[in-house]
Design an enzyme around this catalytic site. Structure first.
Site, short mmCIF file in Angstrom:
data_model
loop_
_atom_site.label_atom_id
_atom_site.label_comp_id
_atom_site.label_asym_id
_atom_site.label_seq_id
_atom_site.Cartn_x
_atom_site.Cartn_y
_atom_site.Cartn_z
N TRP A 114 -40.41 -9.87 -4.93
CA TRP A 114 -40.29 -8.43 -4.75
C TRP A 114 -41.08 -8.07 -3.50
O TRP A 114 -41.85 -8.88 -2.98
CB TRP A 114 -40.75 -7.68 -5.98
CG TRP A 114 -42.22 -7.42 -6.15
CD1 TRP A 114 -42.88 -6.26 -5.90
CD2 TRP A 114 -43.21 -8.34 -6.66
NE1 TRP A 114 -44.22 -6.40 -6.23
CE2 TRP A 114 -44.45 -7.66 -6.68
CE3 TRP A 114 -43.18 -9.66 -7.09
CZ2 TRP A 114 -45.63 -8.25 -7.12
CZ3 TRP A 114 -44.36 -10.26 -7.52
CH2 TRP A 114 -45.56 -9.56 -7.54
N ASP A 133 -44.57 -14.98 -6.03
CA ASP A 133 -45.31 -15.58 -7.13
C ASP A 133 -45.42 -17.08 -6.91
O ASP A 133 -44.52 -17.71 -6.37
CB ASP A 133 -44.61 -15.31 -8.47
CG ASP A 133 -44.80 -13.88 -8.94
OD1 ASP A 133 -45.69 -13.19 -8.41
OD2 ASP A 133 -44.06 -13.46 -9.85
#
Lengths: 189, 387
Positions: A114, A133
């Protein structure tokens, strides 16, 4: 296609310039400025003032900054208030053996992420930040000061590109979440 | 013995003997404790004051709200989802795990627990599902208890429809550009889409019919919360935006939009805007809303802040009459809370507030007084049974 605001402004300026000056006259003035610049090099103090002026100009809208932006710092990327962390939700990889754009040993960066748009307090510019991540290990156990949850311009999951509640571990060996990084993608338009 | 002289030994023995005989005069010798049989507790039928709290990122803990005591525990990681059957006889947990902890073979399944014994009765295989921080809207049940709807993200989005009677996944419905599940009163569900519309999925036997509504909110500027509410019995939903605009919608193949209202205007205040420094009372947190369906009241976790504070903990709970769209009550919380839920009863409803300190405060929804504070190690999420 309707021209953008900037295109309209640019066109108006060009037309005004063209109507009020001859092409040779413009070139002459630009040439004078270039020569003058060479003869009288700008002193460091003047450059610093100019830079400060630019930041001040960009900071002139301080009344409209978010609370995160008002308090953001640019010196310690292992803190939640580091400027790139304006829309992060997770554990900072810099607290887990990695860094601001580096996954800790033994983990894998997710190929998708994101994004956020965060303002750098040093230059007043906004940058697109990819919150990638690091995956494939159990969640990093570290100081609670490194567990962040900010939400400037953060959107719900039905707008996934800017949603930070999702475990962005798609395409990695496992979707086990370890920590999150905040890499600069580029300057925001 | 060699260290003791005979006389000292006799003295010691006589002192001990006196102590025993004097004790015997004051109090009868208690009976010998009997050996015990180990057994296992079971639960009474789930009462209205039961709350399942996401605790420690490893479990859901079932509490008795009246006593503030733990009744039992269900295993669930932070990305697992949980739901209580409408008849309160089963509790379902949607799970993703890897065979070797953080790697190995991925397994997705829906666990079915008996709500009386908390025994695991079935495990239903699922296709890979969405992994996000738990929200109730990731896993929903049909009101008749026949179907579970599991939101998937891979990252393409879909909803797996699970037949809870047959204990198997029936089918997966693709919902491109949309997410989450809001069940209808009968045979279907809607999902929120990135353009501010709804995609509506009608179940028709083994087939589905998919329809799309027109956009009804501004998803670019003022999106509705993922944690928007639905009354599962009526299929009426309240989609609530970051600024506090409430969009009532009766869900179905052709959703019926009601008249939009504002949480702030209903409280006699100006509608909140989208300025980052425009201070106003706003909804926020991990679980900011609870719809008390029997009383038709909306409980909202509110804080003062600018726009983009939609995750900020709330300092008060505001209670609205949904029918008249007026603020009825403002309840001060003992400290900021990340999420709330409300028990379904009308006699003595309780508010369960998951505090930022990880304690759970149990308040009377009638008086606003704190009845219990529990060291629950709570995250922001909790669920209660339906009325």
């Amino acid at each position: 296609m309707k021209p953008s605001f900037l295109e309209q402004i640019g066109e108006q300026l060009t037309r005004k310039l063209a109507s009020s000056s001859s092409r040779r006259g413009v070139l002459g003035r630009v040439g004078t400025a270039m020569v003058a610049g060479g003869v009288f090099p700008l002193l460091p103090v003047q450059r610093a003032r100019a830079a400060a002026g630019n930041v001040a100009a960009r900071a002139a809208d301080v009344t409209t900054l978010s609370d995160f932006e008002r308090r953001a710092q640019s010196s310690d990327p292992t803190k939640c208030n580091y400027w790139r962390h304006c829309a992060i939700d997770g554990v900072l990889c810099g607290c887990c053996g990695g860094g601001i754009h580096t996954c800790p040993p033994g983990t894998q960066p997710s190929p998708v992420s994101w994004i956020g748009t965060c303002r750098n307090p040093d230059d007043g510019r906004s940058y697109v930040i990819a919150y990638r991540d690091c995956c494939g290990r159990t969640t990093c156990t570290t100081s609670s000061d490194c567990e962040c949850n900010t939400a400037d311009r953060e959107m719900p999951i039905y707008r996934p590109q800017t949603s930070n509640d999702i475990i962005w571990c798609f395409g990695t060996t496992s979707a086990a979440y370890h920590c999150s990084t905040a890499a600069i993608v580029g300057q925001a338009e | 013995m060699t260290c003791f002289s005979r006389s000292r030994y006799l003295l010691l023995a006589s002192v001990v003997g006196m102590g025993v005989s004097m004790g015997g005069m004051a109090k009868a010798i208690p009976p010998v404790l009997q050996p015990e049989q180990s057994d296992v507790a079971s639960l009474p039928p789930m009462g209205d004051h039961s709350v399942l709290v996401a605790t420690g990122e490893q479990s859901f803990t079932l509490y008795d709200g009246d006593k503030g005591r733990i009744l039992g525990t269900l295993p669930a990681d932070m990305v697992d989802n949980i739901a209580i059957a409408p008849d309160r006889k089963d509790i379902y947990v949607a799970v993703t795990m890897w065979s070797r902890g953080d790697h190995g073979t991925r397994e997705d399944f829906l666990r079915d627990y008996d709500a009386h014994t908390l025994d695991l009765t079935h495990e239903i295989e699922l296709p890979p599902r969405g992994l996000a921080v738990f929200k109730q809207q990731n896993l929903e049940l049909s009101q008749d208890g026949h179907w579970a709807f599991v939101f998937d993200m891979s990252p393409a989005t879909g909803v797996t429809v699970v037949d809870l009677h047959e204990h198997k996944a029936a089918r997966t419905v693709d919902i491109p550009g949309c997410a989450l599940v809001f069940p209808w009163a009968h045979d279907g569900f809607s999902t929120i889409c990135g353009d501010g519309s709804l995609t509506n999925v009608a179940l028709a036997g083994s087939n589905v019919n998919v329809t799309h509504s027109k956009p009804f909110f501004d998803a670019n500027r003022d999106p509705v919360f993922e944690q928007s509410q639905v009354d599962r019995k009526t299929g009426k939903a309240l989609f609530i935006s970051y600024t506090g605009q409430v969009y009532p919608v009766t869900l179905g193949a052709t959703p019926v939009m009601g008249k939009t209202w504002s949480l702030q205007v209903a409280a006699g205040q100006p509608a909140a805007g989208m300025g980052q420094q425009e201070q106003a009372w706003r909804p926020g947190g991990d679980q900011p809303f609870a719809w008390h369906e029997a009383d038709n009241k909306l409980y909202v976790l509110m804080h003062v802040g600018g726009y983009w504070t939609h995750k900020q903990e709330g300092t008060e709970v505001w209670v609205y009459d949904i029918t008249t769209q007026h603020l009825l009550q403002r309840i001060d919380l003992p400290s900021p809370a990340k999420g709330i839920t409300v028990s379904p009863d009308t006699a003595n409803p309780q508010i369960y507030a998951m505090l930022a300190s990880k304690k759970m405060a149990i308040l009377s929804a009638t008086t606003g007084q704190v009845e219990k504070t529990v060291e629950a190690k709570a995250s922001g999420i909790s669920i209660v049974p339906q009325p």
